[in-house]
Design an enzyme around this catalytic site. Structure first.
Site, mmCIF file in Angstrom:
data_model
loop_
_atom_site.group_PDB
_atom_site.id
_atom_site.type_symbol
_atom_site.label_atom_id
_atom_site.label_comp_id
_atom_site.label_asym_id
_atom_site.label_seq_id
_atom_site.Cartn_x
_atom_site.Cartn_y
_atom_site.Cartn_z
ATOM 1 N N ARG A 1 -5.893 10.487 4.008
ATOM 2 C CA ARG A 1 -5.208 11.553 4.721
ATOM 3 C C ARG A 1 -3.968 11.620 3.715
ATOM 4 N NH1 ARG A 1 -0.771 11.805 6.259
ATOM 5 N NH2 ARG A 1 -0.216 14.028 6.662
ATOM 6 N N ILE B 1 1.558 18.434 7.834
ATOM 7 C CA ILE B 1 2.383 18.666 6.508
ATOM 8 C C ILE B 1 3.369 19.710 6.335
ATOM 9 C CG2 ILE B 1 0.355 17.339 5.395
ATOM 10 C CD1 ILE B 1 -0.317 19.806 4.026
ATOM 11 N N ARG C 1 -1.569 14.905 12.081
ATOM 12 C CA ARG C 1 -0.621 14.629 10.972
ATOM 13 C C ARG C 1 -0.243 15.686 10.296
ATOM 14 N NH1 ARG C 1 -1.198 9.120 9.670
ATOM 15 N NH2 ARG C 1 0.702 9.072 8.268
ATOM 16 N N LEU D 1 6.527 19.820 6.930
ATOM 17 C CA LEU D 1 7.655 19.614 5.867
ATOM 18 C C LEU D 1 7.246 19.350 4.468
ATOM 19 C CD1 LEU D 1 9.052 16.926 8.472
ATOM 20 C CD2 LEU D 1 9.545 19.191 8.509
ATOM 21 N N LYS E 1 0.675 -1.279 0.051
ATOM 22 C CA LYS E 1 -0.189 -0.145 -0.054
ATOM 23 C C LYS E 1 0.866 1.231 0.078
ATOM 24 C CE LYS E 1 -1.750 1.609 3.989
ATOM 25 N NZ LYS E 1 -1.425 3.135 4.019
ATOM 26 N N ASN E 2 1.881 1.306 0.891
ATOM 27 C CA ASN E 2 2.706 2.573 1.098
ATOM 28 C C ASN E 2 3.716 2.642 -0.305
ATOM 29 O OD1 ASN E 2 1.212 2.913 3.166
ATOM 30 N ND2 ASN E 2 2.537 2.520 4.571
ATOM 31 N N ASP F 1 4.726 1.016 11.811
ATOM 32 C CA ASP F 1 3.728 0.301 11.473
ATOM 33 C C ASP F 1 3.392 -1.262 12.125
ATOM 34 O OD1 ASP F 1 3.310 1.717 8.125
ATOM 35 O OD2 ASP F 1 2.923 2.657 10.080
ATOM 36 N N CYS G 1 -5.728 11.990 11.918
ATOM 37 C CA CYS G 1 -6.219 10.777 11.745
ATOM 38 C C CYS G 1 -6.088 10.105 13.268
ATOM 39 C CB CYS G 1 -5.252 10.039 10.627
ATOM 40 S SG CYS G 1 -3.571 9.450 11.219
ATOM 41 N N ARG H 1 -8.345 -0.843 4.277
ATOM 42 C CA ARG H 1 -7.621 0.329 3.705
ATOM 43 C C ARG H 1 -6.169 -0.321 3.283
ATOM 44 N NH1 ARG H 1 -5.899 4.357 7.474
ATOM 45 N NH2 ARG H 1 -4.598 4.916 5.691
HETATM 46 C C1 EPZ Z 1 4.060 7.075 6.145
HETATM 47 O O1 EPZ Z 1 3.234 8.051 6.552
HETATM 48 C C2 EPZ Z 1 3.109 5.934 5.899
HETATM 49 N N1 EPZ Z 1 2.054 6.199 5.106
HETATM 50 C C3 EPZ Z 1 2.842 5.340 7.370
HETATM 51 O O2 EPZ Z 1 1.953 4.257 7.320
HETATM 52 C C4 EPZ Z 1 3.955 5.085 8.120
HETATM 53 O O3 EPZ Z 1 3.681 4.982 9.465
HETATM 54 C C5 EPZ Z 1 4.771 6.385 8.370
HETATM 55 O O4 EPZ Z 1 5.054 7.018 6.867
HETATM 56 C C6 EPZ Z 1 6.205 6.354 8.911
HETATM 57 O O5 EPZ Z 1 6.848 4.972 8.579
HETATM 58 C C7 EPZ Z 1 2.078 6.070 3.755
HETATM 59 O O6 EPZ Z 1 3.052 5.778 3.254
HETATM 60 C C8 EPZ Z 1 0.974 6.418 2.964
HETATM 61 P P1 EPZ Z 1 5.985 10.474 8.103
HETATM 62 P P2 EPZ Z 1 3.733 9.791 6.753
HETATM 63 O O7 EPZ Z 1 5.814 11.735 7.332
HETATM 64 O O8 EPZ Z 1 4.510 9.867 5.316
HETATM 65 C C9 EPZ Z 1 5.760 13.928 11.346
HETATM 66 C C10 EPZ Z 1 0.156 2.791 7.732
HETATM 67 O O9 EPZ Z 1 -0.352 2.303 8.722
HETATM 68 N N2 EPZ Z 1 5.563 15.013 10.473
HETATM 69 O O10 EPZ Z 1 7.316 9.843 8.074
HETATM 70 O O11 EPZ Z 1 2.602 10.418 7.071
HETATM 71 C C11 EPZ Z 1 4.609 13.010 11.598
HETATM 72 O O12 EPZ Z 1 3.570 13.707 12.251
HETATM 73 C C12 EPZ Z 1 0.571 4.228 7.591
HETATM 74 O O13 EPZ Z 1 0.047 2.245 6.605
HETATM 75 C C13 EPZ Z 1 5.612 16.517 10.610
HETATM 76 O O14 EPZ Z 1 5.730 16.707 11.756
HETATM 77 O O15 EPZ Z 1 4.821 9.604 7.821
HETATM 78 C C14 EPZ Z 1 4.997 12.001 12.429
HETATM 79 O O16 EPZ Z 1 5.014 12.008 13.720
HETATM 80 C C15 EPZ Z 1 0.402 4.836 9.066
HETATM 81 N N3 EPZ Z 1 5.565 17.243 9.659
HETATM 82 C C16 EPZ Z 1 6.568 11.581 11.670
HETATM 83 O O17 EPZ Z 1 6.774 12.899 11.189
HETATM 84 C C17 EPZ Z 1 5.207 16.767 8.235
HETATM 85 O O18 EPZ Z 1 5.123 17.679 7.077
HETATM 86 C C18 EPZ Z 1 6.764 10.783 10.482
HETATM 87 O O19 EPZ Z 1 5.845 11.163 9.808
HETATM 88 C C19 EPZ Z 1 5.322 15.365 8.020
HETATM 89 C C20 EPZ Z 1 5.423 14.198 9.005
#
Ligand code: EPZ
Length: 417
Positions: A92, A123, A121, A125, A22-23, A305, A116, A397
């Site tokens: 999301r 964005i 969550r 960054l 999925k990811n 995850d 979520c 999902r």
């Molecule tokens: C991806 O989410 C995955 N989703 C998530 O899988 C996974 O848990 C996560 O990476 C970590 O490996 C998809 O790929 C669709 P991050 P993402 O940006 O990209 C913070 C599942 O169960 N952050 O690496 O959203 C954020 O809040 C899902 O399949 C900011 O602060 O994860 C988190 O605490 C759940 N600002 C940390 O960074 C930002 O702009 C890591 O988030 C972006 C993120």
């Protein structure tokens, strides 16, 4: 298909093929926008998040249709650059479309993705990277209006190795003039798969899997076929299910290297695991020991995850395991549901301590999120009696057909409409 019914307590045995990731496929679906032509995604999983992405692509003017497990996408007729609120709210991670739409159209409009079940969550960054490439982003009342008539490549350092921000940066940089160098990029295998897809359509991206990724923008693109990588978290789920219930399992279509921290924890807890080309085999007597301390971290660390999934596997064990969730703010919402089955878990902020109990009892439980829901399936397979899992939409999902796959391992599991 509103509930899943499990009659747990017995050992499992069997072999199952792991679905596509999925990811990986979600950012790749966004990346199809970069090529005004046709691509075929082989091994694309049938998931509700994929369906949501297809609805976004069709709204934008693209064509998308299934041929078996191959998804054909044609973005020639892309004509819009806005994602309406109702489509953004379905998923999301729709923010991943932002960079690709800007790269292709020069404009983008979308509402802020909601939070979520895992907590806020943000964005920030994603937006910071796009601004550094020259995009003008206006946030008004939860709505994003973006203009990027001319993006210029440059060196960009990410403050944290965010998976989504790294992916958005790569896709936007494909539309920028010159070279973009991402520093402190996320290293997840799904980013390598995105790079493989982008290279297949003619984009120039290299370094994925390391912390430094280089993109040469505005390359001529062409049609391509890409096979989606296996889903390492789905693989971890099925390994955890057999570890918890006892028995043996062989997984096909899996990359052993992507699961090394998960298999190390299961080995520490007493499972016997062997891995080979495209396969993993696990044997468990169902009486696990402690896995020590499991601390989630960006890849190649232990995947967040898989935290709930491994927790479920260790509930009925002869030891204590400590979990430290360093990635998300509130990723222990599954704990209350597991306690209903007799689990002994204490939580303080980001730390959860699991004290193994001799037995678990089936119960009526509700999914709180995608991986928390998968954890309930794992616990139900190890529990004595019947477990009814509600809110299964969360699981669908990310899991194509968990009943089909777990039944292939001998589980007494069925849908209840
Ligand atoms: C991806 O989410 C995955 N989703 C998530 O899988 C996974 O848990 C996560 O990476 C970590 O490996 C998809 O790929 C669709 P991050 P993402 O940006 O990209 C913070 C599942 O169960 N952050 O690496 O959203 C954020 O809040 C899902 O399949 C900011 O602060 O994860 C988190 O605490 C759940 N600002 C940390 O960074 C930002 O702009 C890591 O988030 C972006 C993120």
């Amino acid at each position: 298909m509103s509930e899943i019914i499990i009659r747990g307590g017995g050992p499992l045995e069997g072999s199952v093929e792991v679905q596509g990731a999925k990811n990986s496929v979600l950012p790749i679906l966004a990346a199809t926008i970069l090529h005004p032509g046709q691509v075929a995604l082989r091994g694309c999983p049938h998931l509700s998040d994929v369906d949501a992405s297809i609805r976004i692509l069709r709204h934008l003017g693209c064509q998308a249709r299934w041929e078996g497990d191959e998804l054909l996408v044609d973005s020639s007729a892309l004509s819009r650059w806005d994602i309406p609120d109702h489509l953004m709210r379905e998923m999301r991670s729709s923010v991943i479309f932002l960079g690709a739409i800007l790269a292709r159209m020069g404009w983008a409009e979308m509402s802020y993705p909601g939070g979520c079940e895992l907590g806020p969550r943000p964005i920030d960054l994603h937006l910071a990277v796009l601004r550094k490439l020259g995009a003008d982003l206006r946030e008004e009342g939860g709505h994003l209006r973006c203009t990027a008539q001319h993006m210029e490549g440059r060196e960009i350092a990410l403050s944290i190795p965010s998976v989504g921000a790294t992916e958005n940066a790569i896709l936007a940089a494909c539309g920028a003039e010159g070279e973009t160098v991402l520093v402190n990029a996320a290293r997840e295998p799904e980013i390598c798969d995105l790079q493989n897809f982008l290279q297949a359509i003619g984009c120039q991206v290299r370094g994925a899997g390391s912390s430094t990724i280089c993109i040469q923008g505005r390359r001529e693109t062409h049609d391509a076929v890409h096979t989606v990588m296996p889903d390492r978290i789905v693989a971890a789920t099925y390994l955890a299910a057999v570890a918890a219930a006892g028995g043996t399992v062989e997984l096909r279509n899996v990359d052993y290297r992507h699961l090394s921290t998960v298999t190390a924890a299961l080995h520490e807890a007493g499972c016997r695991i062997t891995g080979g080309e495209g396969r993993i085999a696990l044997r468990s007597d169902g009486r696990l020991g402690s896995a020590g301390t499991i601390r989630t971290a960006p890849y190649p660390g232990f995947p967040t995850d898989a935290q709930a999934i491994l927790m479920a596997a260790l509930l009925r064990s002869q030891g204590t395991t400590v979990f430290v969730e360093t990635i998300f703010e509130s990723r222990y919402r599954h704990v209350d549901e597991l306690r209903r089955m007799g689990a002994e878990i204490s939580v303080a902020d980001r730390v959860a301590v699991v004290t193994g109990v001799p037995r678990l009892s089936g119960a009526n439980v509700q999914c709180t999120d995608l991986r928390g829901g998968a954890a309930l399936l794992v616990a139900g397979l190890a529990a004595e009696g019947v477990t009814k899992v509600g809110g299964v939409r969360h699981i669908l999902r990310g899991y194509e057909d968990p009943v089909r796959d777990l039944a292939a391992l001998g589980a007494k599991i069925e849908w209840e409409s």
